[in-house]
Motif scaffolding. Structure first.
Motif, mmCIF file in Angstrom:
data_model
loop_
_atom_site.group_PDB
_atom_site.id
_atom_site.type_symbol
_atom_site.label_atom_id
_atom_site.label_comp_id
_atom_site.label_asym_id
_atom_site.label_seq_id
_atom_site.Cartn_x
_atom_site.Cartn_y
_atom_site.Cartn_z
ATOM 1 N N LYS A 114 28.567 8.258 -8.212
ATOM 2 C CA LYS A 114 27.397 8.402 -9.073
ATOM 3 C C LYS A 114 27.755 8.023 -10.509
ATOM 4 N N ALA A 115 26.930 7.179 -11.093
ATOM 5 C CA ALA A 115 27.209 6.650 -12.429
ATOM 6 C C ALA A 115 26.723 7.574 -13.534
ATOM 7 N N ASN A 116 25.707 8.394 -13.238
ATOM 8 C CA ASN A 116 25.133 9.311 -14.224
ATOM 9 C C ASN A 116 24.817 8.597 -15.535
ATOM 10 N N SER A 117 25.466 8.977 -16.645
ATOM 11 C CA SER A 117 25.084 8.448 -17.958
ATOM 12 C C SER A 117 25.725 7.102 -18.294
ATOM 13 N N LEU A 118 26.604 6.594 -17.444
ATOM 14 C CA LEU A 118 27.196 5.287 -17.696
ATOM 15 C C LEU A 118 26.131 4.202 -17.671
ATOM 16 N N THR A 119 26.294 3.168 -18.479
ATOM 17 C CA THR A 119 25.448 1.996 -18.315
ATOM 18 C C THR A 119 25.868 1.270 -17.046
ATOM 19 N N PHE A 120 24.983 0.449 -16.513
ATOM 20 C CA PHE A 120 25.343 -0.330 -15.335
ATOM 21 C C PHE A 120 26.511 -1.271 -15.642
ATOM 22 N N ASP A 121 26.512 -1.841 -16.843
ATOM 23 C CA ASP A 121 27.591 -2.755 -17.203
ATOM 24 C C ASP A 121 28.932 -2.022 -17.229
#
Length: 350
Positions: A114-121
């Motif tokens: 899960k990426a949560n607050s990370l940007t997709f990049d």
């Protein structure tokens, strides 16, 4: 949506071509991910140039993405549609359904994070580097060194044991530094272009940044002025012939050197130094269990900033920009300290 855009390698050692591909359906334990960002890796141009691994053409390449969960396969309970995720991809199998250079991709849910607050990049800069850094350090012997992982009881455990990371500004090297810090290795030496990267590498956890232009005898001398303790760990993120052999000479007897390319070390009989090759892919059967474990902990490690994503540079043109991006990675000194990322939905069909 039944079809999507994908970038195909048309034949062995051939050229890339944009085309249509069927959107795959997730099977048992799998996710279909709508890809928002794709990370580019040197291994991709090497597959193209050297004809590695792939048997059937045209083929889709690419090894890491970030995006949103589109469809959930049977038996998956830890994700819902719309979850932001990042994950490693793989090539040369199953008709390319798990490869990155397309707008939708399949991944086993166990190795999606899960990426949560990370940007997709940012998310697209993580998986390959983290796998390549962590598998050889924390997997059990026969696969890795077997250090106690920091997400178990190994945080800070190796305090006072020096480590040397060769190529610390590389995408993989940056993660190797961070894991070494979490494990407590100290001091942590790294080689890099000090004028460009010293500040960031110190922030990530290196204690000393040694300019990569020095000879290995000078690197060894500089280390000896700081510590007399034996170097028990060398992580060679570059793994050219000279770095492998230079790092091996610095390594203490009984220690481990991790190499990311095929071995080129000139061993000496009875030297008692351990060479640890990397298979940095969670999709490999021997790495799936480890990948599932670390993916359970990565979201927290990232939110706590124990692990920081690479700095990213966006390559324009969507899937059409991949060719230029790979050429940059192939040409020395055109990319330094950054992960190149493309956004597949920015693709224009000419």
């Amino acid at each position: 949506m039944s079809s999507q855009l994908a970038l195909f390698l048309t034949e062995k050692s051939g050229s890339f071509s944009l085309g249509d591909a069927e959107v795959p359906n997730p099977g048992l334990g799998e996710l279909l991910v709508r890809v928002q960002s794709i990370g580019l890796n040197p291994v991709d141009w090497k597959i193209q140039a050297e004809g590695l691994w792939v048997k059937d053409y045209p083929a889709i390449l690419g090894h890491e993405v970030a995006g949103t969960v589109e469809t959930i396969g049977e038996g998956v309970t830890q994700f819902v549609k719309g979850d932001r995720v990042f994950h490693q991809c793989t090539t040369g199998i199953e008709g390319g359904r798990k490869a990155a250079y397309q707008q939708f991709v399949i991944v086993p849910a166990s190795i999606a994070c899960k990426a949560n607050s990370l940007t997709f990049d940012q998310g697209a800069s993580l998986s390959v580097g983290i796998a390549t850094a962590s598998i050889p350090l924390y997997s059990q012997p026969q696969i890795g060194i077997g250090y106690e992982a920091p997400w178990n009881n190994g945080r800070g455990k190796y305090q006072g044991q020096p480590a040397l990371i060769l190529g610390g500004s590389s995408c993989v090297g940056q993660y190797a530094i961070q894991f070494a810090k979490l494990s407590g290795f100290s001091p942590i030496f790294t080689t890099a272009n000090a004028s460009l990267h010293k500040t960031r590498l110190l922030r990530l956890g290196a204690t000393h940044v040694i300019d990569r232009g020095l000879s290995f005898s000078d690197v060894s001398q500089e280390i000896s002025t700081i510590t007399k303790a034996p170097i028990s760990l060398v992580y060679d993120a570059i793994s050219h012939d000279d770095t492998q052999n230079g790092g091996y000479e610095i390594l203490a007897p009984g220690g481990h050197i991790v190499i990311t390319l095929p071995p080129a070390i000139k061993r000496k009989e009875g030297d008692q130094k351990h060479i640890v090759p990397v298979t940095g892919n969670f999709h490999e059967p021997e790495n799936m269990e480890f990948g599932a474990v670390i993916c359970q902990h990565l979201t927290k490690l990232l939110s706590d900033e124990d692990i920081q994503a690479n700095t990213v540079e966006i390559v324009p043109g969507g899937l059409n920009g991949i060719v230029d991006g790979l050429e940059k990675l192939k040409t020395n000194n055109r990319v330094s300290g950054k992960k190149l990322v493309v956004r597949p939905w920015d693709t224009t069909v000419l």
